[in-house]
Structures are given as C-alpha cells and as structure tokens.
Design an enzyme around this catalytic site. Sequence first.
Site, PDB file in Angstrom:
ATOM      1  N   ASP A 175     -24.349  72.590  57.752  1.00 40.87           N
ATOM      2  CA  ASP A 175     -23.584  72.993  56.568  1.00 40.87           C
ATOM      3  C   ASP A 175     -22.692  71.881  56.033  1.00 40.87           C
ATOM      4  O   ASP A 175     -22.491  71.785  54.828  1.00 40.87           O
ATOM      5  CB  ASP A 175     -22.722  74.221  56.897  1.00 40.87           C
ATOM      6  N   ASN A 221      -5.199  65.941  53.858  1.00 45.01           N
ATOM      7  CA  ASN A 221      -5.705  66.807  54.927  1.00 45.01           C
ATOM      8  C   ASN A 221      -7.061  66.321  55.431  1.00 45.01           C
ATOM      9  O   ASN A 221      -7.219  65.987  56.572  1.00 45.01           O
ATOM     10  CB  ASN A 221      -5.906  68.246  54.430  1.00 45.01           C
ATOM     11  N   GLU A 222      -8.035  66.343  54.535  1.00 44.26           N
ATOM     12  CA  GLU A 222      -9.384  65.979  54.945  1.00 44.26           C
ATOM     13  C   GLU A 222     -10.282  65.813  53.740  1.00 44.26           C
ATOM     14  O   GLU A 222      -9.939  66.205  52.621  1.00 44.26           O
ATOM     15  CB  GLU A 222     -10.003  67.043  55.857  1.00 44.26           C
ATOM     16  N   ASP A 234       1.608  74.804  51.806  1.00 45.47           N
ATOM     17  CA  ASP A 234       1.010  73.501  52.092  1.00 45.47           C
ATOM     18  C   ASP A 234       0.054  73.104  50.967  1.00 45.47           C
ATOM     19  O   ASP A 234      -0.065  71.930  50.633  1.00 45.47           O
ATOM     20  CB  ASP A 234       0.267  73.538  53.431  1.00 45.47           C
ATOM     21  N   GLY A 235      -0.613  74.111  50.395  1.00 40.12           N
ATOM     22  CA  GLY A 235      -1.506  73.848  49.268  1.00 40.12           C
ATOM     23  C   GLY A 235      -0.758  73.239  48.081  1.00 40.12           C
ATOM     24  O   GLY A 235      -1.295  72.406  47.361  1.00 40.12           O
ATOM     25  N   ARG A 261     -27.945  67.555  60.436  1.00 38.96           N
ATOM     26  CA  ARG A 261     -28.440  68.560  59.495  1.00 38.96           C
ATOM     27  C   ARG A 261     -27.616  69.814  59.735  1.00 38.96           C
ATOM     28  O   ARG A 261     -27.487  70.263  60.881  1.00 38.96           O
ATOM     29  CB  ARG A 261     -29.917  68.838  59.727  1.00 38.96           C
TER      30      ARG A 261
HETATM   31  P1  NAP Z   1      -6.071  77.726  50.935  1.00 35.71           P
HETATM   32  O1  NAP Z   1      -7.377  78.443  51.023  1.00 35.71           O
HETATM   33  O2  NAP Z   1      -4.873  78.434  50.454  1.00 35.71           O
HETATM   34  O3  NAP Z   1      -5.715  77.051  52.355  1.00 35.71           O
HETATM   35  C1  NAP Z   1      -6.141  77.562  53.540  1.00 35.71           C
HETATM   36  C2  NAP Z   1      -4.969  77.621  54.509  1.00 35.71           C
HETATM   37  O4  NAP Z   1      -4.744  76.322  55.071  1.00 35.71           O
HETATM   38  C3  NAP Z   1      -3.648  78.044  53.885  1.00 35.71           C
HETATM   39  O5  NAP Z   1      -3.059  78.973  54.766  1.00 35.71           O
HETATM   40  C4  NAP Z   1      -2.874  76.762  53.831  1.00 35.71           C
HETATM   41  O6  NAP Z   1      -1.487  76.964  53.858  1.00 35.71           O
HETATM   42  C5  NAP Z   1      -3.337  76.096  55.103  1.00 35.71           C
HETATM   43  N1  NAP Z   1      -3.117  74.659  55.233  1.00 35.71           N
HETATM   44  C6  NAP Z   1      -3.189  73.677  54.289  1.00 35.71           C
HETATM   45  N2  NAP Z   1      -2.940  72.475  54.842  1.00 35.71           N
HETATM   46  C7  NAP Z   1      -2.682  72.708  56.147  1.00 35.71           C
HETATM   47  C8  NAP Z   1      -2.359  71.859  57.245  1.00 35.71           C
HETATM   48  N3  NAP Z   1      -2.262  70.535  57.105  1.00 35.71           N
HETATM   49  N4  NAP Z   1      -2.196  72.423  58.467  1.00 35.71           N
HETATM   50  C9  NAP Z   1      -2.304  73.760  58.647  1.00 35.71           C
HETATM   51  N5  NAP Z   1      -2.617  74.605  57.654  1.00 35.71           N
HETATM   52  C10 NAP Z   1      -2.807  74.077  56.425  1.00 35.71           C
HETATM   53  O7  NAP Z   1      -6.296  76.409  50.055  1.00 35.71           O
HETATM   54  P2  NAP Z   1      -5.229  75.284  49.753  1.00 35.71           P
HETATM   55  O8  NAP Z   1      -3.860  75.824  49.916  1.00 35.71           O
HETATM   56  O9  NAP Z   1      -5.630  74.620  48.488  1.00 35.71           O
HETATM   57  O10 NAP Z   1      -5.488  74.253  50.958  1.00 35.71           O
HETATM   58  C11 NAP Z   1      -6.631  73.461  51.009  1.00 35.71           C
HETATM   59  C12 NAP Z   1      -6.954  73.319  52.468  1.00 35.71           C
HETATM   60  O11 NAP Z   1      -7.554  74.512  52.945  1.00 35.71           O
HETATM   61  C13 NAP Z   1      -7.975  72.264  52.766  1.00 35.71           C
HETATM   62  O12 NAP Z   1      -7.391  70.992  52.819  1.00 35.71           O
HETATM   63  C14 NAP Z   1      -8.528  72.736  54.090  1.00 35.71           C
HETATM   64  O13 NAP Z   1      -7.849  72.111  55.183  1.00 35.71           O
HETATM   65  C15 NAP Z   1      -8.223  74.204  54.145  1.00 35.71           C
HETATM   66  N6  NAP Z   1      -9.460  74.958  54.306  1.00 35.71           N
HETATM   67  C16 NAP Z   1      -9.638  75.599  55.487  1.00 35.71           C
HETATM   68  C17 NAP Z   1     -10.823  76.261  55.736  1.00 35.71           C
HETATM   69  C18 NAP Z   1     -10.993  76.930  57.057  1.00 35.71           C
HETATM   70  O14 NAP Z   1     -10.089  76.843  57.883  1.00 35.71           O
HETATM   71  N7  NAP Z   1     -12.137  77.581  57.288  1.00 35.71           N
HETATM   72  C19 NAP Z   1     -11.832  76.277  54.786  1.00 35.71           C
HETATM   73  C20 NAP Z   1     -11.625  75.604  53.589  1.00 35.71           C
HETATM   74  C21 NAP Z   1     -10.417  74.941  53.362  1.00 35.71           C
HETATM   75  P3  NAP Z   1      -0.674  77.505  52.565  1.00 35.71           P
HETATM   76  O15 NAP Z   1      -0.965  78.959  52.479  1.00 35.71           O
HETATM   77  O16 NAP Z   1       0.745  77.211  52.932  1.00 35.71           O
HETATM   78  O17 NAP Z   1      -1.138  76.762  51.349  1.00 35.71           O
HETATM   79 MN    MN Z   2      -2.884  77.670  49.823  1.00 36.16          MN
END
Ligand code: NAP
Ligand code: MN
Length: 264
Positions: A148, A120-121, A45-46, A146
């Site tokens: 994170d 995503n967000e 998804d990333g 107030r």
């Molecule tokens: P990453 O750290 O690899 O992503 C975190 C996880 O989110 C990965 O398993 C990714 O899937 C999954 N993901 C991405 N979009 C998704 C969706 N729409 N629905 C369900 N899971 C999803 O970083 P990245 O691949 O660059 O993705 C960035 C995204 O990470 C941000 O948009 C944010 O949503 C998410 N994120 C989550 C957290 C948390 O949950 N605490 C914290 C920071 C960011 P893949 O392995 O297939 O890429």
């Molecule tokens: Mn990823």
Amino acid sequence: MRYVVIDRGDDHSQQLSERFHTLAAAQGFTPDEHQPDIVISIGGDGTLLEAFHKYVHLLDQVSFIGVHTGHLGFYADWQAHELDTLVMKMAEDKPQYVRYPLIEVVSNTPDGSDRYLALNEFTLKGVEGTLVASIHINDELFEMFRGDGIVVSTPSGSTAYNKSLGGAVIHPSIESLQIAEIASINNRVYRTLGSSVVLPKHHHCDIVSAKESQRLALVVDHITIERNDIRSLRCTVSDKKICFARYRPFPFWRRVRDAFLVEP
Ligand code: NAP
Ligand code: MN
C-alpha cells in the site's frame, strides 16, 4: 516582536486568536504575517503542520509556539487557559530555542525535480492499485517493495502515522529518518524487511518506481500531491530544522507518556 497567529478555524480557536491579539497589543507586539519572528499556532498538531508549511520559506528566522484547544498536542505545549501566562512570558523572558530535524524529499521526473520539506513524514502510495518500487539505501538496492505504501518520518513525526504502523518512537535529538511499510506483500518476488529502519543523517534513501508510469500520491504531512511521472524520490535528513520557542520545559518522553499511556 513581530508575530502571526494561525488558528484551526473553529470558534474556540478563533476566540483565542482574538484574545492573543488583544494581549499582544498591550505588550507592544506587532502583528506581521509577512515577516514574523514568532508563529503562534492555535488548534491541534494539524494546525502546527499548516503553520509550518505556510512559513517553511522563513525557517531560518521564525520560531514556533503551539497552543492546543483540543486534546494534548505533540507540538502544542500551551493550554487555552494559559494564554495570559504565555504572553507575559513572551514579554519578559528569554525563551530556550529547541530545534527538531526535518526530512527533505526530492522527486525526480523526466521534466526536472521538486523539493519538499516534511515536519511529520512523507508518504508514498499507489493511487490505482498497489505501489511497486525498489528501495535503495546509499545507492545500493535494499529491497523490492509491493504494497500500500511507504512512510518516511522525522523523529517528531514518529509518534504520528509511523507509530500506527508499528514504527519506533525516536527522540527528536536523534537526527534521523525512519522508513516504515504500509501493508507490504511478501512472496518470492517482493520481499521486504518488515520492520521499520532508521537511517542516520549522512545516509540517503531512494525510492524508485518500478513501473513505467504509475499514478502515485505523495503526501507531505497533510498535503497530497498526485503524479504519474515520478521516476524516483530521494529522502534525506534536511540541513534545515524547525525551531520552537520554549518558555518552559516540554520534555518529549513526558508528552509520549501523557498522550499514549496515562491521563496527565
Ligand atoms: P488528522 O487526521 O487530524 O491527524 C491524525 C492525528 O494525528 C490527529 O490526532 C493529530 O493530532 C495527530 N498528529 C499529528 N501530528 C502528530 C505527531 N507528530 N505526533 C502524534 N500525533 C500527531 O490530520 P492532520 O491533523 O492534518 O495531521 C496530519 C497527520 O496525520 C500526518 O502527518 C500523519 O502523521 C497523520 N496520519 C495518521 C494516520 C494513521 O495514524 N493511520 C493516517 C494518515 C495520517 P491533532 O488532532 O492535534 O491535529
Ligand atoms: Mn488534525
């Protein structure tokens, strides 16, 4: 058909990317990284988030297809071993086009404004210490935050960061944005609702910095922008959408079940 392939960069994804080019050439598709009709993302998804931001200026003319090389993806519906079927369907079938809502964020600084689109967000965080900001909905003060950070997600992003924060999973046919809190501090001065809120398309939300200059990290999907001159941010559901080309059904609730509940 003009296409471009974006892969995650690991060996497996690169090999699939090569294989796609070979199969596509046999069908007479033209590789075109500047004016593609179709963007194929191979990875996770990333990877699709990266592909989206790379072609965000062409949203009106491109559609996206995701192939996943790791675990099941929310944006990637094809598996690595199905590449031949995918290319055959691309050559022979008419896809169904599915459009998902995006959110638009406009950051206002004393020097002007910048506009971003998120799939995503978008997340706002304090860099030094907690984030202090007021949240206004439709120009009325809603709450004083107030903590994170604040996450404003799209429906298709509701299964990502938003879900980890206890936000609701929203079907992508519901044009909306969801505001979720990251570790809010609650006392008599700073009081927040606690639960996440979902706004419809015709509403807007402003996040107004409550400090003269606080260093903020604005994270748009996977892209981080750090600034200390942001006065406010306006979040709305965008008029633009991302378009996916579907050559077979890929129901959202099935994806949710397969990702979070049962092994497909
Ligand atoms: P990453 O750290 O690899 O992503 C975190 C996880 O989110 C990965 O398993 C990714 O899937 C999954 N993901 C991405 N979009 C998704 C969706 N729409 N629905 C369900 N899971 C999803 O970083 P990245 O691949 O660059 O993705 C960035 C995204 O990470 C941000 O948009 C944010 O949503 C998410 N994120 C989550 C957290 C948390 O949950 N605490 C914290 C920071 C960011 P893949 O392995 O297939 O890429
Ligand atoms: Mn990823």
